[in-house]
Scaffold this motif. Structure first.
Motif, PDB file in Angstrom:
ATOM      1  N   SER A 154       0.831  -1.196   0.000  1.00  0.00           N
ATOM      2  CA  SER A 154       0.000   0.000   0.000  1.00  0.00           C
ATOM      3  C   SER A 154       0.868   1.248   0.000  1.00  0.00           C
ATOM      4  O   SER A 154       1.976   1.262   0.561  1.00  0.00           O
ATOM      5  N   LEU A 155       0.357   2.298  -0.642  1.00  0.00           N
ATOM      6  CA  LEU A 155       0.983   3.613  -0.648  1.00  0.00           C
ATOM      7  C   LEU A 155       0.068   4.583   0.096  1.00  0.00           C
ATOM      8  O   LEU A 155      -1.153   4.581  -0.082  1.00  0.00           O
ATOM      9  N   GLY A 159       4.352   6.516   3.150  1.00  0.00           N
ATOM     10  CA  GLY A 159       5.290   5.779   2.315  1.00  0.00           C
ATOM     11  C   GLY A 159       4.724   4.461   1.829  1.00  0.00           C
ATOM     12  O   GLY A 159       3.514   4.323   1.608  1.00  0.00           O
ATOM     13  N   LEU A 160       5.603   3.475   1.663  1.00  0.00           N
ATOM     14  CA  LEU A 160       5.243   2.166   1.125  1.00  0.00           C
ATOM     15  C   LEU A 160       5.195   1.154   2.259  1.00  0.00           C
ATOM     16  O   LEU A 160       6.185   0.962   2.970  1.00  0.00           O
ATOM     17  N   ALA A 161       4.058   0.481   2.417  1.00  0.00           N
ATOM     18  CA  ALA A 161       3.904  -0.536   3.452  1.00  0.00           C
ATOM     19  C   ALA A 161       3.749  -1.907   2.806  1.00  0.00           C
ATOM     20  O   ALA A 161       3.133  -2.053   1.748  1.00  0.00           O
ATOM     21  N   GLN A 162       4.320  -2.914   3.470  1.00  0.00           N
ATOM     22  CA  GLN A 162       4.232  -4.296   3.009  1.00  0.00           C
ATOM     23  C   GLN A 162       3.709  -5.170   4.142  1.00  0.00           C
ATOM     24  O   GLN A 162       4.181  -5.071   5.280  1.00  0.00           O
ATOM     25  N   GLN A 163       2.761  -6.011   3.839  1.00  0.00           N
ATOM     26  CA  GLN A 163       2.272  -7.023   4.773  1.00  0.00           C
ATOM     27  C   GLN A 163       2.386  -8.377   4.088  1.00  0.00           C
ATOM     28  O   GLN A 163       1.939  -8.543   2.952  1.00  0.00           O
ATOM     29  N   VAL A 164       2.998  -9.346   4.774  1.00  0.00           N
ATOM     30  CA  VAL A 164       3.141 -10.681   4.203  1.00  0.00           C
ATOM     31  C   VAL A 164       2.565 -11.694   5.185  1.00  0.00           C
ATOM     32  O   VAL A 164       2.781 -11.597   6.393  1.00  0.00           O
ATOM     33  N   THR A 165       1.787 -12.648   4.656  1.00  0.00           N
ATOM     34  CA  THR A 165       1.262 -13.736   5.467  1.00  0.00           C
ATOM     35  C   THR A 165       1.537 -15.059   4.771  1.00  0.00           C
ATOM     36  O   THR A 165       1.502 -15.160   3.544  1.00  0.00           O
ATOM     37  N   VAL A 166       1.837 -16.067   5.579  1.00  0.00           N
ATOM     38  CA  VAL A 166       1.983 -17.441   5.102  1.00  0.00           C
ATOM     39  C   VAL A 166       0.981 -18.276   5.884  1.00  0.00           C
ATOM     40  O   VAL A 166       1.029 -18.332   7.114  1.00  0.00           O
ATOM     41  N   HIS A 167       0.052 -18.904   5.185  1.00  0.00           N
ATOM     42  CA  HIS A 167      -1.039 -19.649   5.813  1.00  0.00           C
ATOM     43  C   HIS A 167      -0.932 -21.114   5.419  1.00  0.00           C
ATOM     44  O   HIS A 167      -1.031 -21.463   4.237  1.00  0.00           O
ATOM     45  N   ASN A 168      -0.704 -21.971   6.404  1.00  0.00           N
ATOM     46  CA  ASN A 168      -0.667 -23.410   6.172  1.00  0.00           C
ATOM     47  C   ASN A 168      -2.091 -23.954   6.268  1.00  0.00           C
ATOM     48  O   ASN A 168      -2.645 -24.098   7.353  1.00  0.00           O
ATOM     49  N   HIS A 169      -2.707 -24.259   5.137  1.00  0.00           N
ATOM     50  CA  HIS A 169      -4.050 -24.821   5.159  1.00  0.00           C
ATOM     51  C   HIS A 169      -4.036 -26.303   4.784  1.00  0.00           C
ATOM     52  O   HIS A 169      -5.069 -26.873   4.377  1.00  0.00           O
ATOM     53  N   GLY A 170      -2.864 -26.935   4.948  1.00  0.00           N
ATOM     54  CA  GLY A 170      -2.752 -28.374   4.735  1.00  0.00           C
ATOM     55  C   GLY A 170      -2.918 -29.147   6.029  1.00  0.00           C
ATOM     56  O   GLY A 170      -3.364 -28.612   7.046  1.00  0.00           O
TER      57      GLY A 170
END
Length: 333
Positions: A154-155, A159-170
């Protein structure tokens, strides 16, 4: 109140892109090349923060997209012989670095990602991208888990924002190993030179690396120059760097600060405290760009005998989510 932002599909040179605009800021992300955030610019101050490929560079960039923009590395960096065992499962990755005989940088920085949505609100312009791995995906043969990685950029006036998610759906536990090979221009301002720049980085200890660029599990003493990274700062090209460090905090934050002394501007890359490691690489001290790389896990982590908590080797149980945020922004120095 008039909207000052935009989010739209377009191109970056000859590659499909989603563009974000907000006030003086502009950014672009490439869904078909690893969801690489390829551009972050400040038009008012004539700043080009990230290393961007030129139009003539695009074919070579697509062949090796690791040293422009913000590539996603999963798993990051090197793994001995491309092998490791995690939770009783043996993993075999292709050996793609002939000089060391290791696997390097994973699979996601070259993969095609989905664009889930992009839009503008009263506060920001944003884009959400994702990639889902299941039994039908080509990456599944190397990482046999069902999971989704999601990126939100997002801007805004911040400034510039980053959101990262890792979702284990196994149904089985999986290793969560991630980093960003962020390529920062130095100089990032028109009219400045590399000699105008100094940086600091929240590091603590330097990992000893063997001849294959793999950690031995021991630390090396910091040189007097390296110690300046966490105190007074030094030039990004003071020496050739391809070094691995543990992270620390400064005023409760984990970050890189790059100062343009000519203009009196400071770029802050605040990456969040979940990243327990830093890699830093400056392309042979080329004087053009360098990569302060926030990294969750130690290089070759599953092959280490050190405690998982110490080396950032995160286990995601079925249904669990790992998440972190980062931000790039400019302030007066």
């Amino acid at each position: 109140m008039a909207t000052i932002g935009k989010a739209f599909e377009g191109t970056f040179h000859d590659e499909s892109a989603v563009w974000l605009q907000w006030g003086q800021y502009e950014a672009a992300v490439l869904p078909n090349v690893g969801a690489n955030l390829i551009a972050f610019r400040d038009h008012e101050r004539h700043l080009t923060i990230l290393r961007e490929p030129t139009a003539a560079d695009m074919d070579s960039f697509r062949a090796n997209p690791g040293i422009h923009g913000i590539p996603v590395l999963f798993p990051p960096n090197r793994y001995e012989d491309g092998k490791f065992t995690f939770n009783g499962v043996n993993y075999q990755f292709p050996v793609n670095e002939e000089a060391t005989g290791n696997h390097l940088h994973g699979f996601f920085h070259t993969a095609r990602w989905n664009v889930d949505e992009f839009n503008v609100t009263a506060a920001e312009s944003y884009v959400v991208l994702s990639i889902t791995i299941n039994n039908g995906h080509e990456i599944y043969q190397y990482l046999p888990h069902e999971f989704t990685i999601k990126l939100r950029y997002s801007l805004s006036e911040l400034g510039l924002a980053q959101q990262v998610t890792v979702h284990n759906h196994g149904e089985t536990a999986m290793p969560c190993m991630i980093a960003f090979h962020t390529a920062i221009n130095a100089p990032f301002a028109e009219g400045s030179t590399a000699d105008d720049y100094t940086y600091t980085l929240t590091i603590k200890d330097r990992w000893e690396l063997n001849e294959r660029m793999l950690p031995t599990g021991k630390y090396q003493p910091l040189t007097d120059e390296e110690a300046k990274m966490s105190t007074t700062g030094l030039n990004p090209f003071w020496s050739e760097m391809d070094n691995h460090y543990t992270s620390s905090t400064k005023n409760g934050r984990n970050m890189m600060e790059l100062t343009d002394r000519r203009l009196g501007l400071k770029l802050i890359y605040d990456v969040g405290t979940a990243y327990k490691q830093w890699m830093i690489w400056n392309n042979g001290a080329s004087g053009e760009f360098f990569c302060p790389e926030p990294q969750l896990n130690l290089v070759n982590a599953p092959n280490s005998t050190l405690p998982a908590e110490e080396i950032g080797l995160v286990t995601l149980e079925p249904g669990q989510i790992w998440e972190e945020t980062s931000r790039l922004y400019i302030i007066k120095a």
